[in-house]
Design a protein around this motif. Structure first.
Motif, PDB file in Angstrom:
ATOM      1  N   CYS A  98       0.829  -1.209   0.000  1.00 31.51           N
ATOM      2  CA  CYS A  98       0.000   0.000   0.000  1.00 31.51           C
ATOM      3  C   CYS A  98       0.862   1.257   0.000  1.00 31.51           C
ATOM      4  N   SER A  99       1.981   1.229   0.725  1.00 34.98           N
ATOM      5  CA  SER A  99       2.835   2.413   0.775  1.00 34.98           C
ATOM      6  C   SER A  99       3.486   2.689  -0.572  1.00 34.98           C
ATOM      7  N   PHE A 100       3.933   1.633  -1.277  1.00 31.24           N
ATOM      8  CA  PHE A 100       4.526   1.827  -2.600  1.00 31.24           C
ATOM      9  C   PHE A 100       3.482   2.326  -3.593  1.00 31.24           C
ATOM     10  N   PHE A 101       2.245   1.861  -3.439  1.00 30.97           N
ATOM     11  CA  PHE A 101       1.158   2.340  -4.296  1.00 30.97           C
ATOM     12  C   PHE A 101       0.864   3.810  -3.993  1.00 30.97           C
ATOM     13  N   ALA A 102       0.852   4.171  -2.695  1.00 26.66           N
ATOM     14  CA  ALA A 102       0.478   5.524  -2.294  1.00 26.66           C
ATOM     15  C   ALA A 102       1.536   6.553  -2.658  1.00 26.66           C
ATOM     16  N   ILE A 103       2.821   6.232  -2.439  1.00 25.99           N
ATOM     17  CA  ILE A 103       3.871   7.224  -2.654  1.00 25.99           C
ATOM     18  C   ILE A 103       3.951   7.656  -4.110  1.00 25.99           C
ATOM     19  N   SER A 104       3.509   6.792  -5.025  1.00 27.82           N
ATOM     20  CA  SER A 104       3.533   7.144  -6.443  1.00 27.82           C
ATOM     21  C   SER A 104       2.425   8.114  -6.810  1.00 27.82           C
ATOM     22  N   ARG A 105       1.453   8.304  -5.907  1.00 29.71           N
ATOM     23  CA  ARG A 105       0.256   9.080  -6.235  1.00 29.71           C
ATOM     24  C   ARG A 105      -0.001  10.261  -5.314  1.00 29.71           C
TER      25      ARG A 105
ATOM     26  N   VAL B 206      -6.897  17.120  -5.290  1.00 28.74           N
ATOM     27  CA  VAL B 206      -7.508  16.134  -6.175  1.00 28.74           C
ATOM     28  C   VAL B 206      -7.358  14.763  -5.511  1.00 28.74           C
ATOM     29  N   ILE B 207      -8.492  14.209  -5.062  1.00 28.72           N
ATOM     30  CA  ILE B 207      -8.462  12.940  -4.337  1.00 28.72           C
ATOM     31  C   ILE B 207      -8.264  11.794  -5.324  1.00 28.72           C
ATOM     32  N   ASN B 208      -7.323  10.899  -5.027  1.00 28.89           N
ATOM     33  CA  ASN B 208      -7.105   9.724  -5.860  1.00 28.89           C
ATOM     34  C   ASN B 208      -6.929   8.504  -4.960  1.00 28.89           C
ATOM     35  N   ALA B 209      -6.654   7.367  -5.576  1.00 21.67           N
ATOM     36  CA  ALA B 209      -6.558   6.116  -4.821  1.00 21.67           C
ATOM     37  C   ALA B 209      -5.373   6.092  -3.873  1.00 21.67           C
ATOM     38  N   GLY B 210      -4.429   7.017  -4.033  1.00 21.99           N
ATOM     39  CA  GLY B 210      -3.273   7.031  -3.150  1.00 21.99           C
ATOM     40  C   GLY B 210      -3.619   7.364  -1.709  1.00 21.99           C
ATOM     41  N   LEU B 211      -4.666   8.176  -1.501  1.00 20.61           N
ATOM     42  CA  LEU B 211      -5.019   8.591  -0.150  1.00 20.61           C
ATOM     43  C   LEU B 211      -5.560   7.428   0.685  1.00 20.61           C
ATOM     44  N   PRO B 212      -6.581   6.686   0.220  1.00 19.40           N
ATOM     45  CA  PRO B 212      -7.003   5.517   1.012  1.00 19.40           C
ATOM     46  C   PRO B 212      -5.898   4.472   1.152  1.00 19.40           C
ATOM     47  N   ALA B 213      -5.034   4.356   0.131  1.00 15.97           N
ATOM     48  CA  ALA B 213      -3.915   3.412   0.237  1.00 15.97           C
ATOM     49  C   ALA B 213      -2.964   3.830   1.348  1.00 15.97           C
TER      50      ALA B 213
ATOM     51  N   PHE C 122      -3.792   5.525   4.120  1.00 18.65           N
ATOM     52  CA  PHE C 122      -4.434   5.205   5.397  1.00 18.65           C
ATOM     53  C   PHE C 122      -4.385   3.698   5.659  1.00 18.65           C
ATOM     54  N   ALA C 123      -4.497   2.892   4.597  1.00 15.68           N
ATOM     55  CA  ALA C 123      -4.349   1.438   4.756  1.00 15.68           C
ATOM     56  C   ALA C 123      -2.928   1.094   5.163  1.00 15.68           C
ATOM     57  N   THR C 124      -1.954   1.826   4.641  1.00 13.01           N
ATOM     58  CA  THR C 124      -0.559   1.620   5.036  1.00 13.01           C
ATOM     59  C   THR C 124      -0.388   1.801   6.536  1.00 13.01           C
ATOM     60  N   VAL C 125      -0.962   2.878   7.061  1.00 13.84           N
ATOM     61  CA  VAL C 125      -0.862   3.151   8.499  1.00 13.84           C
ATOM     62  C   VAL C 125      -1.542   2.052   9.306  1.00 13.84           C
ATOM     63  N   LEU C 126      -2.730   1.635   8.861  1.00 13.43           N
ATOM     64  CA  LEU C 126      -3.481   0.609   9.594  1.00 13.43           C
ATOM     65  C   LEU C 126      -2.736  -0.726   9.611  1.00 13.43           C
TER      66      LEU C 126
END
Length: 290
Positions: A89-96, A150-157, A159-163
């Protein structure tokens, strides 16, 4: 009575190891942010873990006696599963996400750990810490600025990283006493095995000019883990916790100079609230004198 000089915490050298840990992690994440959109997160995690495993092989062979009589395989497996989800999730989020926002949200981990400890471990949480959790939530709202960003899929990813990352830490608490080489081997080998099927199913061919930077992610991350352990073996936890917040400054600078990201004033207000709340949650209670 103060500690004797020979056993006093070596905060200066421990802090230097922690700064090295932060820099190596930021270099690894900078590569992921630069190239990550072109590759599945599972492929990046697999490359990072497999390179780390190769680096660890000499240590594993040297300390092979530590693996005799192992138990609690279920907890080790659960820790690896949570870690694999957190890292993917963190690798997905940092790209976005902007680099600084990624770092700021990651500082909510002590607050999330407090909530999970209260719910899962039935720990008693003082009111001041619940108040800190509310402040952290307000800080996230300031930092994210949902009306402007601009909200994208990186934001929920993220929060999932933190969880998932916090869940992995809670499981790690139950593994206190396991040799460090065992913990790191289960982590690295587990990530490699767990992500391999997903990485191979989604594999994207790697151009020659991307190969070495992608392999460097594993080198930097594994070296960072070593520096992290050295830091915590030398310095006081409270000192390292405060010093760790400087990573927000480093990621903000990298985001500005490397990726052209300009944080707003609202971000800095939110980041200050998050760090303040995390300090109240993770550091020992302070005694104030009137």
């Amino acid at each position: 009575m103060p500690n004797p000089p020979d056993i006093a915490p070596r905060n200066l050298s421990g802090g230097a190891w922690l700064i090295a840990d932060m820099c190596l992690n930021i270099w690894a994440l900078t590569i992921v942010k630069s190239l990550g959109l072109g590759y599945p997160a599972a492929q990046l995690v697999f490359l990072r873990a497999s390179v780390g495993l190769l680096l660890m092989l000499p240590w594993i062979f040297y300390a092979r006696g530590a693996f005799r009589g192992l138990d609690r395989f279920g907890l080790h497996a659960l820790r690896v599963a949570f870690s694999a989800l957190a890292l993917s999730c963190s690798f997905f989020a940092i790209s976005r996400l902007p680099f600084a926002l990624f770092s700021a949200i990651s500082f909510t981990r002590p607050v999330v750990m407090m909530v999970l400890a209260a719910v899962i471990l039935r720990e008693v949480v003082p009111r001041r810490r619940w108040a800190a959790a509310g402040v952290a939530f307000i800080g996230v709202m300031f930092a994210v600025q949902p009306g402007q960003m601009v909200i994208n899929a990186g934001l929920p990813a993220m929060f999932a990283t933190v969880l998932f990352g916090t869940s992995a830490i809670i499981v790690t608490r139950r593994l206190v006493g396991a040799p460090m080489v065992v913990m790191m081997t289960f982590y690295t080998l587990g990530l490699t095995v767990l992500t391999a099927p997903f990485a191979l199913a989604q594999w994207v061919p790697i151009p020659p000019d991307h190969l070495w930077p992608l392999l460097a992610i594993g080198v930097f991350s594994q070296c960072a883990q070593f520096c992290f352990l050295r830091a915590h073996g030398r310095a006081e936890v409270g000192f390292l916790a405060i010093l760790g917040y400087s990573s927000l400054i480093l990621t903000t600078l990298v985001g500005y100079f490397v990726f052209g990201e300009r944080p707003s004033a609202g971000f800095f207000v939110g980041a200050a609230l998050i760090i303040g709340a995390a300090s109240v949650t993770s550091l020992p209670r302070l005694r104030w004198r009137m």
